[in-house]
Design a protein around this motif. Structure first.
Motif, PDB file in Angstrom:
ATOM      1  N   THR A   1       0.997  -1.232   0.092  1.00  0.00           N
ATOM      2  CA  THR A   1      -0.033   0.043  -0.054  1.00  0.00           C
ATOM      3  C   THR A   1       0.758   1.329   0.079  1.00  0.00           C
ATOM      4  O   THR A   1       1.711   1.435   0.890  1.00  0.00           O
ATOM      5  CB  THR A   1      -1.036  -0.099   1.222  1.00  0.00           C
ATOM      6  OG1 THR A   1      -1.649  -1.257   1.259  1.00  0.00           O
ATOM      7  CG2 THR A   1      -1.743   1.137   1.142  1.00  0.00           C
ATOM      8  N   PRO A   2       0.771   2.074  -1.008  1.00  0.00           N
ATOM      9  CA  PRO A   2       1.760   3.295  -1.163  1.00  0.00           C
ATOM     10  C   PRO A   2       2.018   3.880   0.191  1.00  0.00           C
ATOM     11  O   PRO A   2       3.187   4.222   0.561  1.00  0.00           O
ATOM     12  CB  PRO A   2       1.075   4.067  -2.270  1.00  0.00           C
ATOM     13  CG  PRO A   2       0.113   3.169  -3.119  1.00  0.00           C
ATOM     14  CD  PRO A   2      -0.098   1.913  -2.139  1.00  0.00           C
ATOM     15  N   ALA A   3       1.002   4.342   0.909  1.00  0.00           N
ATOM     16  CA  ALA A   3       1.012   5.053   2.230  1.00  0.00           C
ATOM     17  C   ALA A   3       2.172   4.468   3.170  1.00  0.00           C
ATOM     18  O   ALA A   3       2.688   5.117   3.922  1.00  0.00           O
ATOM     19  CB  ALA A   3      -0.232   5.525   2.564  1.00  0.00           C
ATOM     20  N   TYR A   4       2.140   3.194   3.100  1.00  0.00           N
ATOM     21  CA  TYR A   4       2.873   2.454   4.128  1.00  0.00           C
ATOM     22  C   TYR A   4       4.182   1.648   3.432  1.00  0.00           C
ATOM     23  O   TYR A   4       5.030   1.195   4.207  1.00  0.00           O
ATOM     24  CB  TYR A   4       2.280   1.269   4.680  1.00  0.00           C
ATOM     25  CG  TYR A   4       1.011   1.935   5.482  1.00  0.00           C
ATOM     26  CD1 TYR A   4       1.066   2.306   6.924  1.00  0.00           C
ATOM     27  CD2 TYR A   4      -0.115   2.172   4.879  1.00  0.00           C
ATOM     28  CE1 TYR A   4      -0.063   2.515   7.627  1.00  0.00           C
ATOM     29  CE2 TYR A   4      -1.245   2.713   5.833  1.00  0.00           C
ATOM     30  CZ  TYR A   4      -0.951   3.033   7.111  1.00  0.00           C
ATOM     31  OH  TYR A   4      -1.901   3.530   8.102  1.00  0.00           O
TER      32      TYR A   4
ATOM     33  N   ALA B   1      10.348  -2.785   8.108  1.00  0.00           N
ATOM     34  CA  ALA B   1      10.686  -1.706   9.101  1.00  0.00           C
ATOM     35  C   ALA B   1      10.199  -0.335   8.932  1.00  0.00           C
ATOM     36  O   ALA B   1       9.779   0.425   9.597  1.00  0.00           O
ATOM     37  CB  ALA B   1      12.211  -1.728   9.030  1.00  0.00           C
ATOM     38  N   TRP B   2      10.092   0.114   7.684  1.00  0.00           N
ATOM     39  CA  TRP B   2       9.622   1.218   7.133  1.00  0.00           C
ATOM     40  C   TRP B   2       8.185   1.536   7.520  1.00  0.00           C
ATOM     41  O   TRP B   2       7.716   2.390   8.020  1.00  0.00           O
ATOM     42  CB  TRP B   2      10.027   1.728   5.614  1.00  0.00           C
ATOM     43  CG  TRP B   2       9.356   3.087   5.283  1.00  0.00           C
ATOM     44  CD1 TRP B   2       8.060   2.907   4.815  1.00  0.00           C
ATOM     45  CD2 TRP B   2       9.825   4.213   5.019  1.00  0.00           C
ATOM     46  NE1 TRP B   2       7.715   4.283   4.341  1.00  0.00           N
ATOM     47  CE2 TRP B   2       8.733   5.256   4.752  1.00  0.00           C
ATOM     48  CE3 TRP B   2      11.244   4.711   5.306  1.00  0.00           C
ATOM     49  CZ2 TRP B   2       8.991   6.605   4.444  1.00  0.00           C
ATOM     50  CZ3 TRP B   2      11.257   6.227   5.137  1.00  0.00           C
ATOM     51  CH2 TRP B   2      10.419   7.052   4.593  1.00  0.00           C
ATOM     52  N   SER B   3       7.523   0.398   7.031  1.00  0.00           N
ATOM     53  CA  SER B   3       5.732   0.254   7.247  1.00  0.00           C
ATOM     54  C   SER B   3       5.709   0.718   8.652  1.00  0.00           C
ATOM     55  O   SER B   3       4.818   1.015   9.054  1.00  0.00           O
ATOM     56  CB  SER B   3       5.385  -0.891   6.648  1.00  0.00           C
ATOM     57  OG  SER B   3       5.773  -1.293   5.401  1.00  0.00           O
ATOM     58  N   CYS B   4       6.604  -0.322   9.637  1.00  0.00           N
ATOM     59  CA  CYS B   4       6.448  -0.147  11.304  1.00  0.00           C
ATOM     60  C   CYS B   4       6.499   1.148  11.491  1.00  0.00           C
ATOM     61  O   CYS B   4       5.713   1.826  12.497  1.00  0.00           O
ATOM     62  CB  CYS B   4       7.530  -1.125  11.813  1.00  0.00           C
ATOM     63  SG  CYS B   4       7.121  -2.851  11.642  1.00  0.00           S
ATOM     64  N   GLY B   5       7.352   1.995  10.916  1.00  0.00           N
ATOM     65  CA  GLY B   5       7.733   3.467  11.237  1.00  0.00           C
ATOM     66  C   GLY B   5       6.321   4.112  10.854  1.00  0.00           C
ATOM     67  O   GLY B   5       5.885   5.220  11.742  1.00  0.00           O
ATOM     68  N   VAL B   6       5.821   3.978   9.652  1.00  0.00           N
ATOM     69  CA  VAL B   6       4.850   4.683   9.509  1.00  0.00           C
ATOM     70  C   VAL B   6       3.332   4.394  10.324  1.00  0.00           C
ATOM     71  O   VAL B   6       2.596   5.245  10.783  1.00  0.00           O
ATOM     72  CB  VAL B   6       4.154   4.467   8.028  1.00  0.00           C
ATOM     73  CG1 VAL B   6       2.660   5.038   7.737  1.00  0.00           C
ATOM     74  CG2 VAL B   6       5.060   4.676   6.892  1.00  0.00           C
TER      75      VAL B   6
END
Length: 444
Positions: free
Chosen positions: A189-192, A210-215
Motif C-alpha cells: 500500500t503506497p502510504a505504508y 521496518a519502514w512500514s512499522c515506522g509509518v
C-alpha cells in the motif's frame, strides 16, 4: 455467494451451513476482491474460527492471483507465533479453497483507531501494540518471510487486545529473492510502502517492513499519516526529504525511534530485529496491569478496575527495611531501586495520576491487581526495565505507595540510576505528601 454442492444444511438446529462436514458457517465477517471471510464453528468441538472462502475460477482467471494464494498459504504454514494469525488447515473442493484460520474477535487496528476519540492511542498503549508488532515481524524475518504489506488493516486484535498480524498474500519467501539477494516486485500500500519499493528498485524485504512499522508507529502516536499524497511521486519525494512533523506531545525517545524507522536510506534504517535490545523506548516499557487492554477498547483510564489495598501493619513496615531484604540469598538476577511516597488521596485518583504522569514521561504506569510484566515474547534477551506499583493502607486515609524499578541482570545498573524519579515526583504534584527512597524508609 452460491454455496458449494458439498456443503449442506446443518442438522444441529443452528441454521448454518456445514463445510465438508467439519465447520458450520455463520455470518459474513468481511469480503475482498476474490474472497469472503465467515465466522464458523467446528462441528466437533464448537471452537470459533474464521474461514476465508476463495473462488477458484475468479482467482485462476486473474493474472498473478493464484501465486498470491499459494504464497499466503506457504507463508502462514511456516509461522507459529502468538502475534501472527494462525492458519489451522486448508480445505478445497472443485470450485473453492477454504483457509481455516484463528479468529481475532477484536477487529482490525484501523477500525479501532477510527473509533478512538482522538484517532490515536496514548503513548503507553501505542508502545504495547508496537512491541507486539515488532515481535511478530522479527519472528517472520527470522524464518525468511517478509510481509510486504504491513498496515493497520492487516493488524487484527483478539478479545484481550493482543495483536495478530494477518494477510500474507503479498509476502516474500526465500525463493522470491533473486541472485543479488534482493526482492524486485513492487507491492504493498503506497502510504505504508518504503521509498525504494515505490521507486521500483531492488530492496530488502525486512527493511521495507521496518519502514512500514515506522509509518504505523507515527499513525498510532499522531493520529494521521506522515506522508499522505494522492500523487505517489510527490509522496515519495516527501518521504525522501523526511517532510513529516510529529505532534509536540510525542516523547523524545519515541521521536528518535520514528526517525530511525523512517530513514529513506535502507542501509542505515534500523531493522526491527534490533529494536528490543538497542532502543531505549523498548527498555522503558513498564509493568502493565492486564486491564490496560481497556485503553485499546476505548475505555477511559478511570474505568480500569482497581483492587482495594490490604491494610499495612507494623510488621509489614519493618520488613520493608533494606537491611532485612533477604532476596539475594535466593539467587535472584535483578538489581532494583525503590521509591515510596505517602498520600491521602484515594487509590483510584493515585492510580489515575500515576498513569497520567507515566504517559507524559513515556512510561506505562498502572496500579497493581496482580502485577504482570509486559509480554515481550522473548524480544529482549538481556531483560527490560519494569516498574511495579503497590498501595497499602497505613491508617485511613493515609496510604503508602511503593514504586519498584527493576532491571534484569545484564542491562547494568546505569539504567536504574538514570531513571527520572524527580520528574515523576513533579508530575504527581500534590498527590505526594512525603517522598522516600528505600534508604530513608526508617524515617517512616
Amino acid at each position: 455467494m452460491a454455496m458449494d454442492a458439498r456443503r449442506k444444511k446443518s442438522k444441529s438446529g443452528g441454521g448454518g451451513e456445514v463445510l465438508l462436514g467439519k465447520y458450520e458457517l455463520g455470518r459474513l465477517l468481511g469480503r475482498g476482491t476474490f474472497a469472503k471471510v465467515y465466522l464458523a464453528r467446528s462441528v466437533g468441538g464448537g471452537e470459533a474460527v474464521a474461514v476465508k472462502v476463495i473462488d477458484k475460477a475468479e482467482v485462476m482467471g486473474t493474472a498473478g492471483m493464484a501465486p498470491r494464494v499459494l504464497r499466503e498459504v506457504a507463508a502462514m504454514r511456516r509461522l507459529r507465533h502468538p502475534h501472527v494469525l494462525r492458519l489451522q488447515e486448508v480445505l478445497a473442493t472443485r470450485a473453492r479453497i477454504y483457509l481455516v484460520m484463528e479468529l481475532a474477535t477484536g477487529g482490525d487496528l484501523l477500525s479501532r483507531l477510527a473509533a478512538h476519540p482522538r484517532r490515536r492511542l496514548p503513548e503507553s498503549a501505542a508502545r504495547r501494540v508496537f512491541i507486539q508488532l515488532v515481535d511478530a515481524l522479527a519472528y517472520c524475518h527470522a524464518r525468511g518471510v517478509a510481509h510486504r504489506d504491513v498496515k493497520p488493516q492487516n493488524i487484527l486484535l483478539d478479545g484481550g487486545g493482543g495483536l495478530k498480524v494477518s494477510d500474507f498474500g503479498l509476502s516474500a519467501l526465500p525463493d522470491s529473492v533473486r541472485d543479488d539477494g534482493r526482492l524486485h516486485t513492487a507491492c504493498g500500500t503506497p502510504a505504508y510502502a518504503a521509498p525504494e519499493v515505490l521507486r521500483r528498485r531492488a530492496y530488502d524485504g525486512a527493511k521495507a517492513d521496518a519502514w512500514s512499522c515506522g509509518v504505523i508507529l507515527f499513525v498510532l502516536l499522531a493520529g494521521h499519516l506522515p506522508f499522505d499524497d494522492s500523487n505517489i511521486a510527490d509522496m515519495c519525494r516527501k518521504a525522501h526529504r523526511r517532510e513529516y512533523e510529529l505532534p509536540q506531545w510525542v516523547s523524545q525517545p519515541a521521536r528518535r525511534l520514528v526517525s530511525r524507522l523512517l530513514d529513506p536510506n535502507p542501509d542505515t534504517r534500523v531493522a526491527v530485529e534490533s529494536l528490543a535490545t538497542h532502543h531505549p523506548w523498548f527498555k522503558r516499557s513498564l509493568s502493565v496491569d492486564s486491564q490496560l487492554d481497556g485503553l485499546l477498547n476505548g475505555q477511559p483510564e478511570r474505568a480500569v478496575a482497581f483492587q482495594a489495598p490490604a491494610p499495612l501493619n507494623a510488621f509489614d513496615i519493618i520488613s520493608m527495611s533494606p537491611g532485612l531484604d533477604l532476596s539475594g540469598l535466593f539467587g535472584e538476577s535483578r538489581t532494583s531501586r525503590e521509591k515510596r511516597f505517602m498520600t491521602t488521596e484515594s487509590p483510584e485518583r493515585t492510580l489515575e495520576q500515576l498513569g497520567r504522569a507515566g504517559g507524559k514521561l513515556g512510561y506505562v504506569v498502572v496500579g497493581k491487581k496482580g502485577v504482570e510484566f509486559l509480554p515481550l515474547g522473548g524480544l529482549s534477551p538481556s531483560g527490560i526495565a519494569a516498574m511495579s506499583v503497590e498501595m497499602s493502607e497505613v491508617a485511613p486515609p493515609l496510604m503508602l505507595v511503593e514504586l519498584r524499578l527493576e532491571v534484569a541482570a545484564g542491562d547494568g545498573d546505569g539504567e536504574v540510576q538514570g531513571f527520572g524519579w524527580e520528574q515523576l515526583r513533579v508530575e504527581l504534584g500534590d498527590v505526594v505528601r512525603a517522598w522516600h527512597s528505600c534508604e530513608d524508609l526508617g524515617e517512616l
